[in-house]
Design a protein around this motif. Sequence first.
Motif, PDB file in Angstrom:
ATOM      1  N   VAL A   1       0.946  -1.377   0.003  1.00  0.00           N
ATOM      2  CA  VAL A   1       0.107  -0.043  -0.268  1.00  0.00           C
ATOM      3  C   VAL A   1       0.874   1.132  -0.029  1.00  0.00           C
TER       4      VAL A   1
ATOM      5  N   TYR B   1     -11.562  -1.150  -3.285  1.00  0.00           N
ATOM      6  CA  TYR B   1     -11.397   0.231  -3.104  1.00  0.00           C
ATOM      7  C   TYR B   1     -12.231   0.775  -1.724  1.00  0.00           C
TER       8      TYR B   1
ATOM      9  N   ARG C   1     -13.406  -0.486   0.890  1.00  0.00           N
ATOM     10  CA  ARG C   1     -12.812  -1.055   2.343  1.00  0.00           C
ATOM     11  C   ARG C   1     -11.569   0.012   2.503  1.00  0.00           C
ATOM     12  N   LEU C   2     -10.437   0.060   1.417  1.00  0.00           N
ATOM     13  CA  LEU C   2      -9.491   1.162   1.800  1.00  0.00           C
ATOM     14  C   LEU C   2      -9.844   2.444   2.126  1.00  0.00           C
ATOM     15  N   SER C   3     -10.811   2.988   1.177  1.00  0.00           N
ATOM     16  CA  SER C   3     -11.283   4.285   1.577  1.00  0.00           C
ATOM     17  C   SER C   3     -12.076   4.547   2.744  1.00  0.00           C
TER      18      SER C   3
ATOM     19  N   ILE D   1     -11.230   3.376   5.593  1.00  0.00           N
ATOM     20  CA  ILE D   1     -10.006   3.355   6.675  1.00  0.00           C
ATOM     21  C   ILE D   1      -9.213   4.824   6.394  1.00  0.00           C
ATOM     22  N   LEU D   2      -9.002   5.083   5.399  1.00  0.00           N
ATOM     23  CA  LEU D   2      -8.505   6.502   5.024  1.00  0.00           C
ATOM     24  C   LEU D   2      -9.273   7.471   5.365  1.00  0.00           C
TER      25      LEU D   2
ATOM     26  N   ALA E   1      -3.160   4.620   8.757  1.00  0.00           N
ATOM     27  CA  ALA E   1      -3.900   4.069   7.457  1.00  0.00           C
ATOM     28  C   ALA E   1      -3.072   3.002   6.827  1.00  0.00           C
ATOM     29  N   ARG E   2      -1.953   3.174   6.624  1.00  0.00           N
ATOM     30  CA  ARG E   2      -1.102   2.317   5.589  1.00  0.00           C
ATOM     31  C   ARG E   2      -0.987   0.990   6.385  1.00  0.00           C
TER      32      ARG E   2
ATOM     33  N   GLU F   1      -3.236  -0.439   8.319  1.00  0.00           N
ATOM     34  CA  GLU F   1      -4.512  -1.275   8.269  1.00  0.00           C
ATOM     35  C   GLU F   1      -5.044  -1.603   6.891  1.00  0.00           C
ATOM     36  N   MET F   2      -4.630  -0.646   5.989  1.00  0.00           N
ATOM     37  CA  MET F   2      -4.842  -1.067   4.483  1.00  0.00           C
ATOM     38  C   MET F   2      -4.440  -2.121   4.004  1.00  0.00           C
TER      39      MET F   2
END
Lengths: 294, 428
Positions: free
Chosen positions: B223, B388, B390-392, B394-395, B416-417, B419-420
Motif C-alpha cells: 500500500v 477500494y 474498504r481501503l477508502s 480506513i483512509l 492507515a497504511r 490497516e490498509m
Amino acid sequence: MGGDRTIRETLRGWAFLAPLAVFILGFVFVPVAGTFIDSLHREVTFLPRAFIGLGNYRSLSSDPWFWQSLRFTVLFVLVSVPLELVLGMAFALLLHRPSRARGALRACVLLPWAVPAAVSGRVFELVCNFQYGPANYIAERLGLTVGPVNWLGSAWGAFFALVAGDTWKTAPFVAVLFLAGLSAIPGDLYRQAAVDRAGPLQRFTRITLPLLRPVVVVALLFRTIDALRVFDLVFVLTRGGPGGSTTSLSLYGYDAFAGGDVGYGSAVSVVLFLVAFALSAAYVRIGRFGRGLS
Amino acid sequence: MRMRAIFRVLCAVSAFLAAAAPPSPAGAITFAVGGAPSEFDQWERLAREFEGKTGIRVELLRQPTDTGLRRQGLSVSLQARGSSPDAFLMDVAWLAQFAASGWLEPLDPFLGKEGCAGREAFFPRMIDAVDTYDGRVAALPVYVDGGLLYYRKDLLEKYGLPGPPRTWDELLRYSEVVQRGERRSRPGFYAFVWQGAQYEGLVCDFLEFAGASGEFGVENGAVVIDTPRNREALRFMRDLIGKYGISPPNTYTDMREEEVRTFFQEGNALFERNWPYAFALHESRGSPVRGKTGVAPLPGWSPGGGAASLGGWHAGISRFSESKPESAKFLCYLASYDTQKDLARRLGWNPARRDVYADPELLAKNPHFPELRAVFENARPRPLLPYYSRLSAILQRHVNAALSGMSTPEEALSAARREMQAIVSRYR
C-alpha cells in the motif's frame, strides 16, 4: 372422553402456535443460521466463495476498528441505558400523579418516541450545528462558552450528542412501560404504608421499586438490546465521525457489507448477536422471571 | 373472515415479491437511476424519446441520491442474480467492484457499430483506465466530474488580487488578505471551504491537496499512502482549519458537497472546492453569488501542478439481463452526441464525449467548458480496485482524525497504511 378432549385441545394449541413457529423459524432462525454460516466463509462479491473456518474472526481480533467499535458500543449502552431508565422513571412518577393536565402531559412526553430515529438524528444535528444551532446560542447566553463550539468535533462531544439523542427519544418509551407497571400496583398498599407512617422515599424503595422489578427488567432488556444495535442515529448524526470515534458495531458491519465483504460483515453481526444474547440471558436470570411477585 | 385475512396476507406477500423483481415485458428494459428530482424528469424524457425512436420501452427504477445506498441496492439484486434492472448507472468509485464481481456484461461487441460511439469518442483516461476491466469495456461514461476551484471574481477585484490562485501558497495568501477585510462586515466569513467530513468526498479532496504527485494505490501488493507529499498535504489541510483559520472549524464534521456549496452561495466564502454541478446552482436566479463566480483548475504545489480527482457516472448492463441487445442500444443512445449535448444543456452535466465540448451552442452558454475539458483530461482516478471502498473507509477515518486533532498527520497516515495493508493481504 376427557383424554380425547385434551389431545384435541393440545392439537388445537399447536395449530394456533404453528403460524408463529413458522414465522420465527423463517424470519429469525434461518437468517441467524445463514449469517453464522456466511461468517465462516470467505464470502466476498469479487472473490470465489471458500470455507475459511474462523478466519474472519481471527481478522476481527487483529482489527483495531473492530475493537474501537466494540468499545464505543459498550460505552454507549453503559451510559445511555441507565440515563434512560432514571429519566423514564422520573417521567412515569410525575405522570402517574392524578392531575387535570395528565392526558396532555402524557401526550407531550410520548411525542419523541413517535419520531423516527433518523429524524431525531437530523434534529440533533441541527441543535449541535456550528453556524446556527441553538446549543451554541443557549450556551453562549448562559455564559458557558465564548464563541461558537463545534459540538460534534471531538470524540466526547459526538459521543454525548449521540447519548442525548438516544435518551431524548427512548426515555418516553421507558416511561410508558413504567406507567403501565405503576397503575398495576394496588393503591391499598400505599394507604397501608401511610397508616404505618412510611415517608415518600420509603414508599418508593419498599413498595414501588420491588413491585416494579419485572417491568424494570423488561425495560432494561429492551433498551440494552436496542442500544447495542444502534445504527440509524449514528448513521445520520455522526456517520461514525470524527475520525471513526463513534463507529458502532452495526455501522462497522454495514461498512463491510457495503464494501462487498459479506463474510466479514456477518462475523461482526454474529459477535453483536452473541453479546446481546449473553446480556439478555443474564437479565432474565437476574429478573427471576416465572417466580411470581414477592 | 379468516380466509379473507389469509388472502390479504398472500396479496401483500406477492405484491412485495413483485415489487422486488418487476419483470420487464417483452421489448422493454429496466434502467436504475438516482439523483435529484430534476434529473428524474430528464430521465423520463430520454426514456420516452428512446421509445419513440426504437420502440423499446425503458422502465425507470428510481434509486436514492446517496451513492452508498445506490450501490447497496444494486449489489443486493446483482448478488441474487436478478434479471432486473437490465442496466444501471454506477459511480466511478464502484466500477471496479462491480466489474470484478462479474456483474457487468462486456460492451465491446456493441461499440462502434450501428451508430454506436466507438472507444475513441470518449476521454482516453476514462474509457481505458476506468471503464475497461480485464481488457474489456465494462461500462460507458455518461458524464464526468472533476474537482474545481470556484472563486469570487468581485472579491478578488475588490482586494486588487490578480486572478484565481495557481498554487496553494497563493491561495493561502489571498485568503488571509480577503478574510481579514471581509470579517469586518461579516464575522462568519471564512476564505476557503472544502469537503472535510468523514465520507468518500474527503478522499477526493485529500488526493487533490496532495496534488499531481498525490500517491494512493497498491504497488506489487504494498500500500502506498504514507509518503512525504501526502503527509505535507494532510498537515496543510489541518492547518487551514487550525493554524491559518481560513476554513471553518466544522469543516471536518459537517462539510460535504451541499454544505460547502450553500456556505459559498450565501456569500460567506472566497474560494470553494466542489464538483462542476455547483456552477449552475451558483448562477441560478436568486443566488447571492450570481454573476460573481469564477471557475478555475485547482491549485497545485507549483503552478500547473494541481490535479482534480476524477468523478462521474457510468452506465453498464447486468450480466444477468435477459435483454442485453436492447439495453446496449439504450446505452449507445445515452452516449450519442445529441443526448450528451442535451444533458449538458439541461442539467449542466459535463459530457463524457470529447467532441461535445466544441459545440458552438454549448460554448455560448458555458464559456468555461474548454477549461473544464482540460481539467477532466488530467483528472486522476482513485485506485481502481475491487476492494477500494474498504481501503477508502480506513483512509476517511484517519484523515478525518488528523483534521480533528485526534491524531497527528504522521500517526494517521502510518496507521492507515498498516490497516490498509491488512485489507490488501486479505483480498489478494
